[in-house]
Design a protein around this motif. Structure first.
Motif, PDB file in Angstrom:
ATOM      1  N   ASN A   1      -2.825  -6.156   4.396  1.00 15.65           N
ATOM      2  CA  ASN A   1      -2.627  -4.672   3.792  1.00 15.65           C
ATOM      3  C   ASN A   1      -3.933  -3.976   3.451  1.00 15.65           C
ATOM      4  OD1 ASN A   1       0.506  -5.414   3.721  1.00 15.65           O
ATOM      5  ND2 ASN A   1       0.109  -7.011   2.352  1.00 15.65           N
ATOM      6  N   LYS A   2      -4.825  -5.013   3.228  1.00 18.60           N
ATOM      7  CA  LYS A   2      -6.534  -4.237   2.526  1.00 18.60           C
ATOM      8  C   LYS A   2      -7.042  -3.569   4.442  1.00 18.60           C
ATOM      9  CE  LYS A   2     -10.517  -5.515   0.290  1.00 18.60           C
ATOM     10  NZ  LYS A   2     -11.915  -5.962   0.965  1.00 18.60           N
ATOM     11  N   ALA A   3      -6.584  -4.173   5.404  1.00 17.59           N
ATOM     12  CA  ALA A   3      -7.005  -3.680   6.199  1.00 17.59           C
ATOM     13  C   ALA A   3      -6.412  -2.072   6.772  1.00 17.59           C
ATOM     14  CB  ALA A   3      -6.736  -4.300   7.980  1.00 17.59           C
TER      15      ALA A   3
ATOM     16  N   LEU B   1      -1.671   7.118   1.508  1.00 20.44           N
ATOM     17  CA  LEU B   1      -2.937   7.159   2.553  1.00 20.44           C
ATOM     18  C   LEU B   1      -2.670   8.102   3.849  1.00 20.44           C
ATOM     19  CD1 LEU B   1      -2.718   3.320   2.693  1.00 20.44           C
ATOM     20  CD2 LEU B   1      -4.292   4.902   2.252  1.00 20.44           C
TER      21      LEU B   1
ATOM     22  N   GLU C   1      -3.921  11.381   3.175  1.00 22.75           N
ATOM     23  CA  GLU C   1      -5.152  11.708   3.330  1.00 22.75           C
ATOM     24  C   GLU C   1      -5.977  11.036   4.644  1.00 22.75           C
ATOM     25  OE1 GLU C   1      -6.015   7.664   1.106  1.00 22.75           O
ATOM     26  OE2 GLU C   1      -5.758   9.109  -0.792  1.00 22.75           O
TER      27      GLU C   1
ATOM     28  N   ASN D   1      -5.152   8.446   6.878  1.00 23.74           N
ATOM     29  CA  ASN D   1      -5.657   7.825   7.361  1.00 23.74           C
ATOM     30  C   ASN D   1      -4.167   6.988   8.443  1.00 23.74           C
ATOM     31  OD1 ASN D   1      -4.853   4.714   7.234  1.00 23.74           O
ATOM     32  ND2 ASN D   1      -5.512   4.256   5.863  1.00 23.74           N
TER      33      ASN D   1
ATOM     34  N   PHE E   1       1.359  -1.312   0.350  1.00 26.88           N
ATOM     35  CA  PHE E   1      -0.131   0.557  -0.045  1.00 26.88           C
ATOM     36  C   PHE E   1       0.844   0.894   0.165  1.00 26.88           C
ATOM     37  CE2 PHE E   1       0.209  -2.341   3.961  1.00 26.88           C
ATOM     38  CZ  PHE E   1       1.080  -0.930   4.760  1.00 26.88           C
TER      39      PHE E   1
ATOM     40  N   HIS F   1      -4.910  -0.156   4.212  1.00 24.62           N
ATOM     41  CA  HIS F   1      -5.481   0.894   3.267  1.00 24.62           C
ATOM     42  C   HIS F   1      -6.411   1.293   3.304  1.00 24.62           C
ATOM     43  CE1 HIS F   1      -6.559   1.942  -0.656  1.00 24.62           C
ATOM     44  NE2 HIS F   1      -5.753   2.146  -0.756  1.00 24.62           N
ATOM     45  N   GLU F   2      -8.314   0.243   3.738  1.00 19.37           N
ATOM     46  CA  GLU F   2      -9.043   0.726   4.286  1.00 19.37           C
ATOM     47  C   GLU F   2      -8.856   1.776   5.786  1.00 19.37           C
ATOM     48  OE1 GLU F   2     -10.960  -2.942   3.943  1.00 19.37           O
ATOM     49  OE2 GLU F   2     -11.356  -2.443   2.576  1.00 19.37           O
ATOM     50  N   GLY F   3      -8.533   1.819   6.009  1.00 19.91           N
ATOM     51  CA  GLY F   3      -8.229   2.787   7.748  1.00 19.91           C
ATOM     52  C   GLY F   3      -7.938   1.855   8.577  1.00 19.91           C
ATOM     53  N   ASN F   4      -8.104   0.707   8.878  1.00 16.71           N
ATOM     54  CA  ASN F   4      -8.493  -0.079  10.008  1.00 16.71           C
ATOM     55  C   ASN F   4      -7.259   0.316  11.319  1.00 16.71           C
ATOM     56  OD1 ASN F   4      -8.418  -1.799  12.255  1.00 16.71           O
ATOM     57  ND2 ASN F   4      -9.928  -3.872  10.865  1.00 16.71           N
TER      58      ASN F   4
END
Length: 135
Positions: free
Chosen positions: A105-107, A43, A46, A48, A38, A109-112
């Motif tokens: 990685n997805k989490a 991020l 933004e 994140n 990511f 990227h999604e801001g977890n």
């Protein structure tokens, strides 16, 4: 060159280690952000928090080994060697976490933030243990 055993002013030795450490730190962040799946900088821009925690923990973990190496090892060359080792260890920690926690990685990227914190604090813990191994 072995800065601590050459007749140099303490200020020159200090500046040499400081400049080297900052370049290595910059290099680590550049490599680490290319290896992860990511774009941390985008991020973070933004807002994140997860990406900031993940990158911050890895950077602090790497810095622990740099600091310990400077404090304990007499030679500049050994400082560089331990910096490379620390970089590899931190990259391995990321790889293990990315495999061990599918979707991290997805989490991130999604801001977890919980997943970002887990990645960051794991990286920090690995760095602290790595630094302690130098003593």
């Amino acid at each position: 060159m072995d800065f601590k055993h050459v007749a140099l002013s303490p200020a020159v030795v200090y500046l040499a280690y400081l400049a080297s450490a900052l370049v290595l730190l910059w290099g680590f962040v550049a490599v680490y952000t290319r290896v992860t799946h990511f774009d941390e900088w985008q991020l973070i821009h933004e807002g994140n928090v997860a990406a900031a925690l993940s990158l911050g923990g890895a950077t602090l973990g790497f810095s622990c080994t740099l600091a310990t190496s400077i404090a304990l090892h007499a030679g500049w060359l050994m400082f560089l060697v331990w910096a490379v080792v620390a970089m590899v260890i931190q990259l391995m920690a990321y790889a293990v976490m990315a495999r061990g926690l599918p979707g991290i990685n997805k989490a991130i990227h999604e801001g977890n933030a919980a997943m970002g914190g887990t990645m960051g604090f794991t990286s920090l813990a690995v760095g602290i243990v790595n630094a302690a191994c130098l003593t």
